[in-house]
Design a protein around this motif. Structure first.
Motif, PDB file in Angstrom:
ATOM      1  N   GLN A   1       0.268   3.668  -3.584  1.00  0.00           N
ATOM      2  CA  GLN A   1      -0.766   4.695  -3.467  1.00  0.00           C
ATOM      3  C   GLN A   1      -0.288   6.021  -4.040  1.00  0.00           C
ATOM      4  O   GLN A   1       0.898   6.364  -3.958  1.00  0.00           O
ATOM      5  N   ASP A   2      -1.245   6.782  -4.632  1.00  0.00           N
ATOM      6  CA  ASP A   2      -0.999   8.137  -5.157  1.00  0.00           C
ATOM      7  C   ASP A   2       0.204   8.182  -6.090  1.00  0.00           C
ATOM      8  O   ASP A   2       1.140   8.966  -5.912  1.00  0.00           O
TER       9      ASP A   2
ATOM     10  N   HIS B   1       0.827  -1.206   0.000  1.00  0.00           N
ATOM     11  CA  HIS B   1       0.000   0.000   0.000  1.00  0.00           C
ATOM     12  C   HIS B   1       0.863   1.258   0.000  1.00  0.00           C
ATOM     13  O   HIS B   1       0.551   2.235  -0.695  1.00  0.00           O
TER      14      HIS B   1
END
Length: 314
Positions: A242-243, A238
């Motif tokens: 993410q992003d 994660h």
């Protein structure tokens, strides 16, 4: 015999195999586009359509990537690629400028014909001045006819003056070496095998994170350090996926930065998390150097009353 009989079929109309133009002359609301753009062989259809849309906009209209992505169904990635095509072909020029209030904006200049802005402007010929003669002085020169005023609603519009801007140079590449990749204290085959599997599995969750075998070999010690500090593989996945930026140009460099910058500290032990018992921390007693009164302090010195009586040093 009086009935006329038609024995020959009517002539067949010619069928065109290509496009047939049904043109109507525009009198208002149109944009002139050259065939060098409409029939460009090296531009994609998205780039040609985007150039046509930009040339039809009034001066000062927003042409940022996010604004165009909200206007058309194409994604930001395709619009950014089309803008780069138009820049390479000479139809657009984008530069970063600093306004008078300190803000940095992107200024876009659209050219309806690339290369025409560099051509020298034609020089108008100087009018020939006739020699003054006695006859010309005798004959009065007629006054020029007054220019008719434009009808209401057709006054020429004065272009809005853009704020003064200063060109901002593009960002330079970082010259300092990146920080070293974290290394586990006790590398084991099981730890290394799990870290390799986490890196190889990233492309299932983020297709742009496709790593080569050499990149996985280099990044494995960093992920092993996360796992050594009791980080769950799902937590590592994660944090690394993410992003993600769009577009992602260097997946291995991004993962190296995140593995180094987001590394969590080791988990505290049980003795560090034990609750503090009441009275476990006791401040010792001290005797005042002036009145010999007992008071609690970590350091010897004067009590509160004696400190108040001491003269203040200027």
């Amino acid at each position: 015999m009086g009935t006329q009989q038609v024995t020959a079929p009517p002539c067949a109309q010619p069928v065109a195999s290509g496009v047939i133009h049904a043109n109507v002359r525009h009198s208002a609301g149109f944009t002139v586009v050259g065939n060098h753009l409409a029939q460009h062989r090296n531009l994609s259809l998205v780039a040609m359509g985007l150039a046509l849309h930009i040339q039809s906009l009034p001066a000062g209209a927003k042409v940022a990537i996010k604004h165009l992505a909200g206007r058309f169904p194409e994604s930001e990635t395709r619009i950014a690629a089309a803008l780069r095509e138009l820049e390479a072909a000479g139809y657009l020029h984008r530069s970063r400028v600093r306004l008078a209030d300190g803000r940095i904006v992107t200024r876009t200049v659209s050219f309806n014909q690339p290369g025409a802005e560099t051509a020298a402007a034609p020089v108008a010929p100087r009018p020939r001045v006739a020699r003054r003669t006695a006859a010309s002085e005798a004959v009065p020169t007629p006054a020029p006819a007054p220019t008719p005023a434009p009808p209401p609603g057709c006054e020429p519009t004065v272009p809005e003056r853009l704020p003064e801007a200063v060109l901002v140079p593009p960002p330079t590449a970082r010259t300092a070496p990146p920080p070293p990749l974290p290394q586990p204290q006790a590398p084991t085959p099981e730890l290394r095998r799990t870290a390799t599997a986490v890196l190889a599995d990233l492309r299932r969750h983020a297709p742009q994170l496709v790593l080569s075998a050499a990149d996985i070999e280099v990044l494995t010690p960093g992920v092993a350090t996360w796992l050594e500090r009791d980080a769950d593989p799902e937590t590592v996945r994660h944090a690394l996926t993410q992003d993600l930026p769009v577009p992602l140009k260097h997946p291995a460099k991004l993962l190296r930065h995140r593995i180094t910058a987001l590394l969590p500290p080791p988990l505290p032990g049980t003795h560090e998390l034990a609750p503090v018992r009441p009275g476990a921390i006791v401040i010792p007693l001290q005797n005042c150097d002036r009145c010999d009164r007992a008071f609690r302090s970590r350091h010897p010195g004067h009590c509160r009353d004696c400190r108040a009586d001491l003269p203040t040093v200027a």
